[in-house]
Design an enzyme around this catalytic site. Structure first.
Site, PDB file in Angstrom:
ATOM      1  N   HIS A 181      36.970  52.710  29.729  1.00 14.78           N
ATOM      2  CA  HIS A 181      37.313  52.190  30.694  1.00 14.78           C
ATOM      3  C   HIS A 181      36.364  50.866  31.290  1.00 14.78           C
ATOM      4  CE1 HIS A 181      40.733  55.131  30.479  1.00 14.78           C
ATOM      5  NE2 HIS A 181      40.092  56.157  29.909  1.00 14.78           N
TER       6      HIS A 181
ATOM      7  N   CYS B 133      40.857  48.146  29.427  1.00 14.85           N
ATOM      8  CA  CYS B 133      41.741  47.729  31.349  1.00 14.85           C
ATOM      9  C   CYS B 133      40.597  46.123  31.788  1.00 14.85           C
ATOM     10  CB  CYS B 133      41.938  47.729  32.327  1.00 14.85           C
ATOM     11  SG  CYS B 133      42.925  49.190  31.532  1.00 14.85           S
TER      12      CYS B 133
END
EC number: 3.-.-.-
Length: 350
Positions: free
Chosen positions: A160, A202
């Site tokens: 992440h 991301c």
């Protein structure tokens, strides 16, 4: 004895002539000379996230691990970092197994996975120490990146992230500046020849924005401001199995053989926005070669000149010449075929 002025003039003329001669070398010769510095390949594969709902990140990194190992990079030259071992997670209904697709076709955990950094060993400090060669005293040789000036290094990160950072263990972060500093130290300490930086998270492109080191090629699953999305879920365990970018990257890699002519340039185009949904970012201004002329195996394979023979060979011969004569005089080779089990089924998701 020549006057100093005339001697200096002759030196300048000679230097210019030598420079002109070098610049006129055939392109193929120059390219071959550049490639001659590449002598070995290494891979650093990192899953930085924890917890059961991040199952797909472990599947991501294990799938890349399986691919580079299949193409010839040995475990001794692969550093595998997994923050949460899903194979042993109490929620895993299939203990000792990790899959990257809902059909459960291939157990990517397998029987011969060598995890070098596991659980709470996967920290920003250990990762930076690994890259820069500053591992603590007592660190096992298998946990060190022993690359050199002839090494092509693949760095794959998943987890992440956000604008300019990647989370480790949901408790700390590595920033884009820290990554850039680590790679700069690698270059200054002659720890790589060329480096391929690949990240699936991301806003992944933000992680290579600070790079300034030479011979670095980078690809990211999403641009700044975009999320990287997962591919599909397995209803039987209730979690996503793999991320979209890594899924299509693996689909490409499964068609590559050790002596394939597929190129890095082709690999950089594996996930167009219509299938990835996010926009894949590429940075190649620091890279000296045309990616479309670089074999994919320059990073995902191994340099291993190998001769495969089905002939009977007398290994007790005294010298090399006798050895060659024995091979030439032996019976014609029999045809054989190597069958590699595919990582994906023909129709993964309908």
């Amino acid at each position: 004895m020549l006057p100093k002025g005339l001697l200096l003039l002759l030196i300048i003329i000679y230097s210019c002539a030598a420079e002109h001669e070098t610049s006129m070398l055939p392109e193929a010769y120059v390219d071959a000379a550049q490639r001659s510095t590449h002598t070995n390949n290494w891979a650093v594969l990192v899953d930085a996230s924890r917890f059961w709902f991040n199952y797909r990140h472990v599947a991501n990194v294990l799938s890349i691990y399986r691919s580079v190992k299949r193409l010839g990079i040995p475990d001794s030259q692969i550093i595998l970092m997994i923050a949460d071992d899903m194979a042993c997670n109490a929620r895993n209904p299939r203990p000792g197994q990790v899959y990257n697709n809902a059909n459960q076709h291939i157990n990517v955990y397998g029987d011969d996975v060598e995890v070098d950094y596991r659980g709470y060993e996967v920290t920003v400090e250990n990762f930076v120490r690994l890259l820069t060669g500053r591992t603590q005293n007592g660190t096992a040789r298998s946990k060190k990146l022993l690359s050199d000036a002839g090494s092509n290094v693949l760095i794959y990160l998943t987890g992440h992230g956000g604008d300019g950072f990647l989370k480790f263990q949901d408790s700390e972060e590595i920033t884009s500046q820290e990554l850039a500093d680590g790679i700069q130290q690698m270059w200054e300490k002659k720890r790589y020849n060329e480096l391929f930086f690949m990240v699936d998270t991301c806003q992944a492109a933000s992680l290579y924005e600070k790079f300034t080191s030479p011979n670095v090629l980078a690809v990211a699953s999403s641009l700044v401001g975009e999320d990287s999305l997962s591919h599909h879920v397995d209803p039987s365990i209730g979690v996503y199995m793999i991320d979209r970018y890594t899924y299509y990257a693996l689909e490409f890699l499964e068609k590559v053989q050790p002596f394939s002519k597929r190129t890095i340039g082709e690999f950089l185009q594996v996930c167009p926005k219509r299938v990835c949904i996010s926009t894949v970012g590429v940075r190649k201004d620091l890279y000296r070669r045309d990616p479309h002329k670089v074999p994919i195996t320059d990073f995902f394979g191994a340099i291993r000149p190998t001769r495969v023979s089905t002939d009977r060979i007398n290994v007790t011969l005294a010298n090399e010449e006798d050895f060659v004569n024995e091979v030439v005089q032996s019976e014609p080779r029999k045809q054989f075929k190597i069958i590699l089990e595919p990582q994906f089924t023909a129709e993964l998701i309908k």
